[in-house]
Scaffold this motif. Structure first.
Motif, PDB file in Angstrom:
ATOM      1  N   PRO A 172      80.903  42.649 -18.262  1.00  0.00           N
ATOM      2  CA  PRO A 172      81.261  44.077 -18.615  1.00  0.00           C
ATOM      3  C   PRO A 172      80.455  44.926 -17.400  1.00  0.00           C
ATOM      4  CG  PRO A 172      79.436  43.190 -20.042  1.00  0.00           C
ATOM      5  CD  PRO A 172      79.996  42.216 -19.185  1.00  0.00           C
ATOM      6  N   PHE A 173      81.339  46.070 -17.065  1.00  0.00           N
ATOM      7  CA  PHE A 173      80.752  46.999 -15.929  1.00  0.00           C
ATOM      8  C   PHE A 173      80.467  46.184 -14.607  1.00  0.00           C
ATOM      9  CE2 PHE A 173      79.425  49.403 -19.833  1.00  0.00           C
ATOM     10  CZ  PHE A 173      80.314  50.326 -19.628  1.00  0.00           C
ATOM     11  N   GLY A 174      81.134  44.913 -14.463  1.00  0.00           N
ATOM     12  CA  GLY A 174      80.683  44.207 -13.266  1.00  0.00           C
ATOM     13  C   GLY A 174      79.220  43.745 -13.255  1.00  0.00           C
ATOM     14  N   CYS A 175      78.368  43.682 -14.442  1.00  0.00           N
ATOM     15  CA  CYS A 175      76.903  43.540 -14.314  1.00  0.00           C
ATOM     16  C   CYS A 175      76.536  42.059 -14.154  1.00  0.00           C
ATOM     17  CB  CYS A 175      76.548  43.842 -15.723  1.00  0.00           C
ATOM     18  SG  CYS A 175      77.174  42.774 -17.133  1.00  0.00           S
ATOM     19  N   LEU A 176      77.428  41.263 -13.951  1.00  0.00           N
ATOM     20  CA  LEU A 176      77.146  39.868 -13.341  1.00  0.00           C
ATOM     21  C   LEU A 176      77.510  39.550 -11.932  1.00  0.00           C
ATOM     22  CD1 LEU A 176      77.983  37.388 -16.309  1.00  0.00           C
ATOM     23  CD2 LEU A 176      76.026  38.511 -15.787  1.00  0.00           C
ATOM     24  N   GLU A 177      78.613  40.214 -11.549  1.00  0.00           N
ATOM     25  CA  GLU A 177      79.247  39.879 -10.166  1.00  0.00           C
ATOM     26  C   GLU A 177      78.547  40.184  -9.059  1.00  0.00           C
ATOM     27  OE1 GLU A 177      83.077  42.047 -10.663  1.00  0.00           O
ATOM     28  OE2 GLU A 177      82.718  42.868  -8.519  1.00  0.00           O
ATOM     29  N   ARG A 225      72.128  27.218  -7.358  1.00  0.00           N
ATOM     30  CA  ARG A 225      72.323  25.996  -8.226  1.00  0.00           C
ATOM     31  C   ARG A 225      72.805  26.754  -9.827  1.00  0.00           C
ATOM     32  NH1 ARG A 225      68.180  21.778  -9.455  1.00  0.00           N
ATOM     33  NH2 ARG A 225      66.637  23.557  -9.099  1.00  0.00           N
ATOM     34  N   ARG A 226      72.483  28.023  -9.839  1.00  0.00           N
ATOM     35  CA  ARG A 226      72.663  28.725 -11.131  1.00  0.00           C
ATOM     36  C   ARG A 226      74.090  29.534 -11.442  1.00  0.00           C
ATOM     37  NH1 ARG A 226      67.754  27.689  -9.610  1.00  0.00           N
ATOM     38  NH2 ARG A 226      67.976  29.461  -7.942  1.00  0.00           N
ATOM     39  N   GLY A 227      74.386  29.807  -9.926  1.00  0.00           N
ATOM     40  CA  GLY A 227      75.584  30.551 -10.385  1.00  0.00           C
ATOM     41  C   GLY A 227      75.978  31.536  -8.899  1.00  0.00           C
ATOM     42  N   ARG A 228      76.875  32.307  -8.815  1.00  0.00           N
ATOM     43  CA  ARG A 228      77.339  32.986  -7.640  1.00  0.00           C
ATOM     44  C   ARG A 228      77.563  34.458  -7.847  1.00  0.00           C
ATOM     45  NH1 ARG A 228      83.273  31.194  -5.662  1.00  0.00           N
ATOM     46  NH2 ARG A 228      84.374  32.174  -7.349  1.00  0.00           N
ATOM     47  N   ILE A 229      77.343  34.922  -6.717  1.00  0.00           N
ATOM     48  CA  ILE A 229      77.864  36.756  -7.002  1.00  0.00           C
ATOM     49  C   ILE A 229      78.283  37.054  -5.685  1.00  0.00           C
ATOM     50  CG2 ILE A 229      75.760  37.213  -8.512  1.00  0.00           C
ATOM     51  CD1 ILE A 229      74.155  38.282  -6.065  1.00  0.00           C
ATOM     52  N   LYS A 230      78.922  38.090  -5.683  1.00  0.00           N
ATOM     53  CA  LYS A 230      79.463  38.783  -4.345  1.00  0.00           C
ATOM     54  C   LYS A 230      78.719  39.988  -3.922  1.00  0.00           C
ATOM     55  CE  LYS A 230      83.570  40.601  -5.690  1.00  0.00           C
ATOM     56  NZ  LYS A 230      85.136  40.687  -5.712  1.00  0.00           N
ATOM     57  N   ASP A 239      89.866  33.653  -3.356  1.00  0.00           N
ATOM     58  CA  ASP A 239      88.712  33.307  -4.271  1.00  0.00           C
ATOM     59  C   ASP A 239      87.844  34.624  -4.014  1.00  0.00           C
ATOM     60  OD1 ASP A 239      86.656  32.116  -5.759  1.00  0.00           O
ATOM     61  OD2 ASP A 239      85.918  31.187  -3.807  1.00  0.00           O
ATOM     62  N   LYS A 240      88.256  35.658  -4.425  1.00  0.00           N
ATOM     63  CA  LYS A 240      87.632  36.862  -4.228  1.00  0.00           C
ATOM     64  C   LYS A 240      87.288  37.715  -5.543  1.00  0.00           C
ATOM     65  CE  LYS A 240      91.593  39.629  -2.904  1.00  0.00           C
ATOM     66  NZ  LYS A 240      92.265  40.096  -1.476  1.00  0.00           N
ATOM     67  N   VAL A 241      87.415  36.944  -6.805  1.00  0.00           N
ATOM     68  CA  VAL A 241      87.296  37.545  -8.041  1.00  0.00           C
ATOM     69  C   VAL A 241      86.549  37.003  -8.882  1.00  0.00           C
ATOM     70  CG1 VAL A 241      88.483  38.353 -10.106  1.00  0.00           C
ATOM     71  CG2 VAL A 241      89.860  38.349  -7.987  1.00  0.00           C
ATOM     72  N   PHE A 242      85.517  37.730  -9.642  1.00  0.00           N
ATOM     73  CA  PHE A 242      84.603  36.902 -10.163  1.00  0.00           C
ATOM     74  C   PHE A 242      85.251  36.518 -11.543  1.00  0.00           C
ATOM     75  CE2 PHE A 242      80.810  36.827 -13.061  1.00  0.00           C
ATOM     76  CZ  PHE A 242      79.938  36.236 -12.176  1.00  0.00           C
ATOM     77  N   LYS A 243      85.397  35.400 -11.865  1.00  0.00           N
ATOM     78  CA  LYS A 243      86.154  34.770 -12.746  1.00  0.00           C
ATOM     79  C   LYS A 243      85.237  34.424 -14.074  1.00  0.00           C
ATOM     80  CE  LYS A 243      89.212  32.312  -9.420  1.00  0.00           C
ATOM     81  NZ  LYS A 243      87.874  32.109  -8.342  1.00  0.00           N
ATOM     82  N   GLU A 280      84.857  31.947 -15.602  1.00  0.00           N
ATOM     83  CA  GLU A 280      83.808  30.450 -15.621  1.00  0.00           C
ATOM     84  C   GLU A 280      82.506  30.749 -14.760  1.00  0.00           C
ATOM     85  OE1 GLU A 280      87.330  30.923 -15.139  1.00  0.00           O
ATOM     86  OE2 GLU A 280      87.985  29.697 -13.219  1.00  0.00           O
ATOM     87  N   ASP A 281      82.830  31.946 -13.884  1.00  0.00           N
ATOM     88  CA  ASP A 281      81.446  32.303 -13.109  1.00  0.00           C
ATOM     89  C   ASP A 281      80.249  32.908 -14.134  1.00  0.00           C
ATOM     90  OD1 ASP A 281      82.322  31.552 -10.702  1.00  0.00           O
ATOM     91  OD2 ASP A 281      83.450  33.259 -10.378  1.00  0.00           O
ATOM     92  N   ALA A 282      80.826  33.292 -15.287  1.00  0.00           N
ATOM     93  CA  ALA A 282      80.013  34.184 -16.274  1.00  0.00           C
ATOM     94  C   ALA A 282      79.304  33.042 -17.151  1.00  0.00           C
ATOM     95  CB  ALA A 282      80.755  35.204 -16.875  1.00  0.00           C
ATOM     96  N   GLN A 283      79.655  31.720 -17.193  1.00  0.00           N
ATOM     97  CA  GLN A 283      79.212  30.899 -18.419  1.00  0.00           C
ATOM     98  C   GLN A 283      77.850  30.464 -17.946  1.00  0.00           C
ATOM     99  OE1 GLN A 283      81.485  30.212 -20.839  1.00  0.00           O
ATOM    100  NE2 GLN A 283      82.609  31.633 -19.583  1.00  0.00           N
ATOM    101  N   PHE A 284      76.998  30.543 -19.056  1.00  0.00           N
ATOM    102  CA  PHE A 284      75.610  30.207 -19.064  1.00  0.00           C
ATOM    103  C   PHE A 284      75.307  28.832 -19.406  1.00  0.00           C
ATOM    104  CE2 PHE A 284      73.411  29.925 -22.982  1.00  0.00           C
ATOM    105  CZ  PHE A 284      74.511  30.088 -23.879  1.00  0.00           C
ATOM    106  N   SER A 285      74.170  28.413 -18.900  1.00  0.00           N
ATOM    107  CA  SER A 285      73.842  27.188 -19.488  1.00  0.00           C
ATOM    108  C   SER A 285      72.236  27.115 -19.566  1.00  0.00           C
ATOM    109  CB  SER A 285      74.104  26.000 -18.439  1.00  0.00           C
ATOM    110  OG  SER A 285      73.482  26.341 -17.218  1.00  0.00           O
ATOM    111  N   ILE A 286      71.709  26.133 -20.373  1.00  0.00           N
ATOM    112  CA  ILE A 286      70.294  26.216 -20.388  1.00  0.00           C
ATOM    113  C   ILE A 286      69.934  24.691 -20.322  1.00  0.00           C
ATOM    114  CG2 ILE A 286      68.051  26.269 -22.060  1.00  0.00           C
ATOM    115  CD1 ILE A 286      69.387  28.560 -23.382  1.00  0.00           C
TER     116      ILE A 286
END
Lengths: 192, 327, 966
Positions: C722-727, C683-688, C764-768, C770-776
């Protein structure tokens, strides 16, 4: 006489790759050369009745090596103590020995100077043993699990002789007649 | 399997070596036993064989990791590669002498040398032809002694390679006989035509023989108990090599030239296209065989190398160079 | 191995290459061997470093250390680490925009001063609490950091400690008085390894287990949803559903209680509240647990019996329980009760409770916690919610430890701000704006939960300072980056976070290269630059500080290096069954508290009750439709450690890409094949990650490795990632919302979440971005802040606690402890005995309540241990002349021989006018000036060499019966 062999206790191996890295670091190997991979088929079976096993590999230092007589330049050779090694000074890198080895344990790097590539392989850390005759190969020294045991098969009191004499051991691909000198104590257990 | 230890230059070398051997072998037989006295018509085929040997050697040496040390091949006794190198050198030297003996026909400046060598020219070609035969057999035997590779370790392979080498040599002679530097006379033209007629038949026989040996070898491996050989052969029969094998090698490289030879009479299809196809087929055969270097897998090996090898070419392997600090 | 010389060139070299051996001869002249320690994970294996000309030329595992000569991939690569071209070697000051990667190299002192000035400015404007500090895992000695923070005045230091042992430690300490973490495996018959995988994370331990399995037949029970390296060697394996650990632990406890497998005698004698516990456990049957855990009830019973009936047994501590989120402390609580009622606490072959170091200085004694004002403690972020691991709980536990052990836990690690809440405070200004963050030896984007939120906070942070080996994504966002000295470049002390009573150490093999410094030096210099006094930082080097720590051991050494050379480790004399000598456990009540009083006092339930993880198939079935799979994360995996070593080509080559585990049955349904790149989404996001298809997990489970980033990339090129640290970072999927955290310990949710997996599509193979937006909160559908942290609820309501009325009269300067109805002195925490004496828990000796002097029963006097002076029971100082006790102004307390006279003024017997003092114990006279003996009749000097007496006036000599000698 001395005949160096290695016993690999698969009951103890946990596939941590420490031996692989220690070998690479201390033998200063190019990235694409791995003397002693620890291979595994992964987890086998059907969940949850599964098992897994690791096979640490290295040159088998065969009694009848395929890779020595085929060498056209005399670089690939065997010491009296069984160590099979390649003299980089003499090696043409024609790779006939690489193709001759049934275990895939030799290769020349593709990441080195194009004019100075030679065939590399495990030498049971021959250089290290020349500096210190009691030295153990790096992969043995670094193994946390004591899954690799190195020693002289001709010495009846050595740990390897005792193990080979007392525990069932396997060898890989004996059908080629190479008489490989790496003895595996298989892990027959799996999950209790 | 990690990767192919022997890369395309070696396959080319094996092809060119066999081709040169085939040319020399056929030339020697025709020159000495079939139509003696027309040596100049074989000057061009011999020249081609020399070029093949030269190119082959260049490929061989650039494939070496330390080409500067190549001379060491003659320092050991047992190695089969040493024999190959020796055959190649002897055949090349005698072929060159043979060629020099006829070089004055194009370049009179060589006349004194040619005159000197001409009396022994037939002998030179005999020697070259004999070692040419050795080369042809060597290329197959060399692979077949590497018993780690199930697909190579068969007596059929030297037979196949030898037949293919003679067959391609045949094609090359067909394409080049009577060419430069020979001064063509009516007589020699007739001799060449005779050779061509014979070679036409010979190549039909060779192509059929090659087809039989090839299919026997591949299909028997495909049904064999040796899992490695079977796996490799299945790749040929219905795997990733199937298209190259059935269409490229069997159909275009063998069946089409065979039909052209048989049905083409003296048309260009029979005298030009078919030999070229035979040459292409022979070359393809070497590539496919050399690349079929399957070794019996140690369990887990493939899985391991698949993962590790995906490192190759990744940025992290070259990004940092020790000694060059970034910060 | 030999290689071709890179020096020579030319034709000769081509045809006959020069060969050089790469082998290093450690026996060559000029090579010194230094005993060092590995610093790449918690195992801290022994390392022998061979040093020549100020550089390490080779290392190897120390055969005389716990690793028995072994070194793993990471340890072996230490030299490559020291010389890695991407190491930060100088202070880097940001000159471009944040994250642009443009730096200016400045001198270390200048960097320290600039940072100090800025911190002081922020403190003046917003208070010291606006400065926070994030720490990493044993790359540092954090007593120095806490010392700095205390002196600076901020309570907001934190680590990833809440995912690693601390909530467990605190829970266990509430129940039994200290964490029972030192397993005595040699004498144990059974061992439970719970969710830990020493086969990949702690190789020396794994070696020990393997040896014992083969030698003593130790039975290993493995609890792990994954068929890990360790599970493959276990005797019994319980593949439970990830996150259902609390149900399994409670069912084990239930089985042990209701099958009567517990130690009746022990429970009778040492446990308090067992009946209450029994009542609480009634419903937690193996049948109940089996639906939650996916285990067969018989498997659960078998495990309970195997452990309880093979006594003594151990439950090895691990970090699993701390990573469950909501259920964290429940699991730790239940397991510690299992250990307790089975009588496996503090006994040979059981789980040892070392207690704090009595014989040397604990980390806590190095921290200066009393310098942090009370009002600042109250401002610690998260302490109003997660009380067990912050000041409210720490204070109770620490005071109790001082009452019972005499020393306590360090505040560092055990009493910290709630890290994710600090990041939220940076983003929201709630409860107040945190303006500066000093990050030391950690990369929070990869190691803390909710990576997207954390990255946003680091980007927003007004003043960010990083101390690290590498330019991590965090360092990239920093205003200053300080270089850190790593393994081989610094000495290392191992005291398990200051929570044990043994100490091990390693020397600095080489001085730090370039401008690298150890963290002690960093904090000390920063402290001094901030205006802290030299007296508060009395040690100039880290070795000096270590020497201070071990000084009380009284070893014959002059400093740290000598300790390492000659001792290397110190273990107190074997000390099991201490609770028997102590006549009680170290809890407030002195018993094992089955219903913890400290927890109740903090407003929590004192006994464990079932809590599931934040999301799970039982409690949130509505999520199953979209997220049908259970995700587990957090496990360590060879050859990496946390988020480190991704930039070591030699290591990375073995494991170049992130692989997640998926069962072949599941993969087949999802049309996923080995090696396919897939999206894993919660529910919080996605990674590959790439699929590793093998039956290593249940078909309903996905397991992802942690820590992934791609240091080889250009970090500044994509500041969203940065440095793919989220993907490929599994923390993009985890939750740090308060409601998902453990209400006591604050650990956030890493395990047992719900997810879905699908193959990366062609488009759909690139971490975009919008995949990096946070929410609280993190599960919100839209990005942005929808809820202030203060408004976030916990998953349980506080339980009001009323302390019983005190019926005793408590004197001034004392306080009352309700649990044992005892009265204790403030400050010292010594118990006031009924006799009117105080009792020092360290030595069990009586202490004078007025003066603090210790009662010495042999001499019947009081001793001031600080000065060494002795006093009479009337508190009059006892005087000594020439080592003889004197009684000035008193009548002679002993019979004075006739030939002597009692000098009442001086308080001793004299012989005529001679200046000698009579010693009633020996019967001799002593000369205060020389200490020489004289006889008590004539005052002749005793000559020990000739065994005779000498009349000094005449020079005549006499034998011992006063006969003259020639």
């Amino acid at each position: 006489m001395t005949r160096y062999v290695m016993v690999i206790d698969q009951r103890r191996c946990i596939g941590c790759h420490s031996c692989t890295v220690a070998c690479r670091v201390w033998n200063k190997l190019p990235l694409d050369i791995i003397y002693n991979p620890v291979v595994s088929e992964g987890v086998q079976g059907t969940w949850p009745n599964v098992h897994r096993n690791w096979t640490p590999l290295l040159c088998m230092h065969c009694e009848n090596p395929e890779c020595v007589p085929c060498c056209p330049s005399g670089a690939s050779q065997q010491d009296d103590d069984g160590t099979v090694w390649v003299d980089p000074k003499k090696c043409l890198s024609c790779k006939v020995c690489v193709n001759a080895c049934p275990y895939g344990m030799r290769d020349a790097s593709h990441m080195e100077n194009r004019m100075h590539r030679f065939v590399r392989k495990c030498t049971f850390c021959r250089d290290k043993r020349q500096l210190d005759p009691d030295a153990q190969p790096y992969c043995v020294e670094t193994c946390h699990q004591k899954a690799r045991i190195f020693g002289d098969l001709d010495d009846p009191n050595s740990e390897v002789s005792k193990l080979i004499g007392s525990v069932k051991t396997d060898r890989i691909f004996t059908e080629f007649g190479t008489e490989p000198q790496i003895y595996y104590i298989p892990c027959l257990g799996g999950q209790a | 399997m990690k990767h192919h230890y022997w890369e395309p230059p070696i396959a080319l070398y094996l092809f060119l070596g066999g081709l040169a051997g085939g040319i020399l072998f056929l030339s020697a037989i025709f020159n000495s036993f079939v139509i003696p006295g027309y040596g100049e018509i074989f000057a061009m085929p011999v020249l081609i064989s020399l070029v093949c040997v030269a190119i082959g050697c260049v490929f061989l040496i650039i494939d070496l990791g330390q080409p500067g040390v190549f001379w060491r091949v003659w320092t050991t006794a047992t190695s089969i590669i040493k024999w190959g190198a020796t055959f190649l050198v002897i055949a090349a030297v005698f072929a060159l002498l043979y060629l020099l003996a006829y070089l004055d026909q194009a370049w009179p400046i060589f006349a004194p040398l040619s005159q000197l060598l001409l009396p022994a020219a037939d002998f030179f070609l005999i020697v070259a032809g004999f070692f040419g035969l050795c080369i042809m057999m060597y290329t197959g035997i060399m692979l077949s002694t590497l018993k780690a590779h199930a697909f190579w370790a068969t007596p059929a392979l030297p037979v196949l390679f030898t037949i293919s080498a003679i067959s391609t040599g045949c094609a090359a002679v067909v394409l080049s006989i009577g060419g430069w530097p020979a001064q063509i006379t009516l007589e020699s033209l007739l001799a060449a035509a005779l050779v061509l007629e014979i070679l036409h038949i010979v190549d039909i026989v060779l192509v059929i023989a090659e087809l039989i040996v090839l299919l026997t070898m591949v299909l028997s491996f495909a049904g064999a108990g040796n899992v490695t050989a079977k796996k490799a052969a299945m790749r040929w029969v219905k795997g990733s090599y199937a298209l190259l094998f059935w269409v490229g090698m069997v159909f275009i490289g063998l069946l089409v030239p065979l039909m052209m030879y048989i049905g083409g009479g003296h048309s260009a299809a029979s005298t030009v296209v078919a030999p070229i196809l035979v040459l292409c087929g022979g070359c393809l055969l070497r590539f496919m065989v050399v690349n079929t270097d399957d070794r019996a897998d140690i369990p887990g090996e493939i899985r391991y190398y698949n993962r590790v090898l995906s490192s190759n070419g990744q940025e992290f392997t070259t990004k940092w160079e020790y000694g060059k600090n970034l910060f | 191995m030999a290689e071709i010389s890179k020096e020579s060139t030319g034709f000769k070299d081509l045809v006959c290459p020069d060969i050089v051996s790469t082998e290093v001869d450690v026996n060559a002249p000029g090579v010194e061997m230094v005993k060092s320690l590995c610093y790449f994970c918690h195992a801290n294996c022994g390392v022998l470093a061979y040093v020549k000309d100020g550089d390490v030329i080779k290392i190897k595992g120390d055969p005389d250390y716990s690793n028995k000569g072994g070194l793993c991939c990471r340890g072996t690569s230490a030299l490559l680490h020291v010389n890695h071209p991407a190491r930060v070697n100088h202070v880097l000051k940001r000159v471009g925009e944040k994250g642009e990667g443009k730096w200016e190299q400045i001198p270390y002192e200048q960097g320290i001063q600039e940072v100090a000035d800025r911190l002081n400015q922020i403190k003046a404007e917003s208070g010291a609490e606006a400065v926070a500090s994030a720490g990493g895992t044993t790359r540092t000695d954090d007593f120095a950091r806490r010392r700095f923070l205390n002196l600076f005045g901020t309570p907001n230091g934190f680590h990833n400690a809440l995912l690693c042992w601390i909530p467990t430690f605190m829970t266990e300490t509430c129940v039994c008085g200290w964490s029972p973490f030192e397993t005595d495996l040699g004498a144990a018959k059974s061992l439970i390894l719970w969710g830990m995988n020493p086969g990949a994370s702690s190789l020396p331990s794994m070696r020990g287990y393997t040896d014992l399995q083969m030698q003593t037949g130790l039975k290993v029970i493995m609890v792990d949803p994954r068929y890990s390296e360790t599970a493959s060697k276990a005797d019994l394996w319980l593949p439970l559903r990830p996150g259902s650990d609390s149900a399994l632990a409670l069912a084990l406890l239930h089985t042990i209680i209701f099958e009567g497998l517990y130690d009746w005698e022990f429970v009778e004698k040492w446990c308090d509240g067992f009946e209450e516990l029994q009542d609480r456990m009634i419903d937690y049957s193996p049948e109940w647990a089996s639906t939650i855990t996916w285990l067969d009830p018989e498997q659960i019973r078998a495990a309970a019996r195997l452990y309880a009936m093979n006594k003594p047994g151990c439950i090895q501590w691990g970090c699993t329980w701390d990573q469950m989120g909501r259920a964290s402390t429940t699991v730790a609580h239940a397991l510690t009760l299992i250990r307790a009622i089975c009588g496996n606490l503090d006994v040979p072959g059981g789980d040892g409770m070392p207690g704090p170091a009595i014989n040397y200085l604990t980390d806590e004694e190095m921290e200066l916690n009393d310098r942090l004002p009370e009002e600042q403690k109250a401002k610690q972020i998260g302490s109003n919610k997660f009380k067990l691991t912050s000041w409210p709980g720490y204070q109770l536990i620490s005071d109790n430890a001082k009452r019972t052990w005499g020393k306590t836990l360090p505040a560092e690690w055990f009493c910290e701000a709630h890290g994710p809440s600090v990041f939220k405070a940076i983003l929201t200004g709630d409860p107040y704006q945190v303006r500066a963050l000093i990050v030391n030896a950690t990369n929070p984007v990869n190691s803390y939960g909710d990576a997207k939120m954390t990255l946003a906070a680091l980007k927003k942070c007004e003043f960010l300072v990083t101390v690290d080996y590498w330019i991590t994504p965090t360092a990239l966002m920093s205003d200053y980056v300080f270089p850190a000295a790593g393994a081989l470049e610094r000495p290392i002390i191992v005291t398990h976070y200051g929570a044990t009573d043994s100490v091990m150490g390693g020397r600095r093999a080489i001085q730090p290269k370039y401008d690298r410094h150890d963290d002690f030096t960093f904090w000390r210099m920063l402290g001094l630059a901030c205006g802290q006094s030299e007296e508060d930082w009395p040690w100039e080097t880290i070795e000096d500080a270590y020497s201070e720590i071990i000084k009380p051991l009284g070893l014959p050494i002059s400093g740290w290096d000598e300790f390492v050379d000659n001792f290397r480790m110190y273990y107190p004399p074997l000390h099991q069954s201490k609770f028997i000598d102590n006549n009680g456990f170290w809890t407030p009540s002195g018993k094992i508290e089955c219903n913890s009083t400290i927890m109740r006092q903090l407003g929590y339930d004192g006994m464990p009750s079932y809590t599931g993880t934040a999301e799970n198939p039982e409690d949130t079935p509505e999520l199953l439709e979209e997220y049908p799979l259970v995700l587990t994360t957090g496990g360590g995996f060879m050859p990496f450690h946390h988020s480190e070593h991704f930039n070591m080509p030699n290591i990375r080559y073995l494991y170049p890409d992130p692989y997640f585990y998926i069962n072949p049955d599941c993969a087949e349904k999802l049309n996923i094949e080995q090696g396919d790149w897939c999206w894993i989404e919660t529910r919080r996001g996605r990674i590959k990650m790439r699929a590793n298809v093998e039956p290593i997990v249940d078909p309903r489970v996905i397991m992802c490795p942690r820590g992934w980033w791609f240091p080889e990339r250009d970090g500044s090129a994509d500041l969203d990632n940065p440095f793919g640290c989220l993907e490929s970072n599994v923390n993009t999927l985890t939750s740090v919302d308060d409601i998902d955290c453990d209400p006591k310990g604050g650990s956030w949710s890493n395990r047992g979440m719900l997810c879905k997996v699908y193959k990366c599509g062609e488009f759909d193979k690139v971490f975009k971005p919008e995949d990096a937006q946070f929410s609280i909160p993190s599960s919100a559908k839209e990005p942005g802040i929808h809820e202030m942290p203060s408004d976030q609820k916990l998953c349980v309501e506080p339980i009001p606690f009323e302390m019983p009325e005190c019926t005793k009269e408590v004197p001034e300067g004392y306080y009352w402890v309700w649990q044992n109805d005892g009265i204790y002195q403030k400050g010292t925490h010594f118990k006031l005995d009924d006799s009117g004496w105080l009792i020092d828990p360290k030595t069990k000796s009586y202490i004078d309540a007025y003066t603090g002097w210790r009662y010495d029963g042999n001499e019947q006097c009081l001793v001031d241990d600080a000065t060494g002076k002795k006093y009479t029971m009337e508190r009059v100082e006892i005087t000594y002349v020439a080592g003889v006790r004197t009684y000035p102004g008193q009548e002679a307390p002993y019979a004075v021989p006739d030939q002597l006279t009692w000098d009442q003024e001086k308080g001793y017997a004299v012989l005529g006018d001679k200046p000698y003092v009579y010693d009633p114990n020996s019967g001799w006279m002593l000369d205060p000036a020389t200490g020489a003996y004289h006889d008590a009749y004539y005052g002749w000097l005793y000559d020990a060499s000739a065994n005779c007496l000498v009349d000094e006036a005449t020079g005549n000599r006499y034998d011992m019966s006063y006969q003259p000698l020639q």
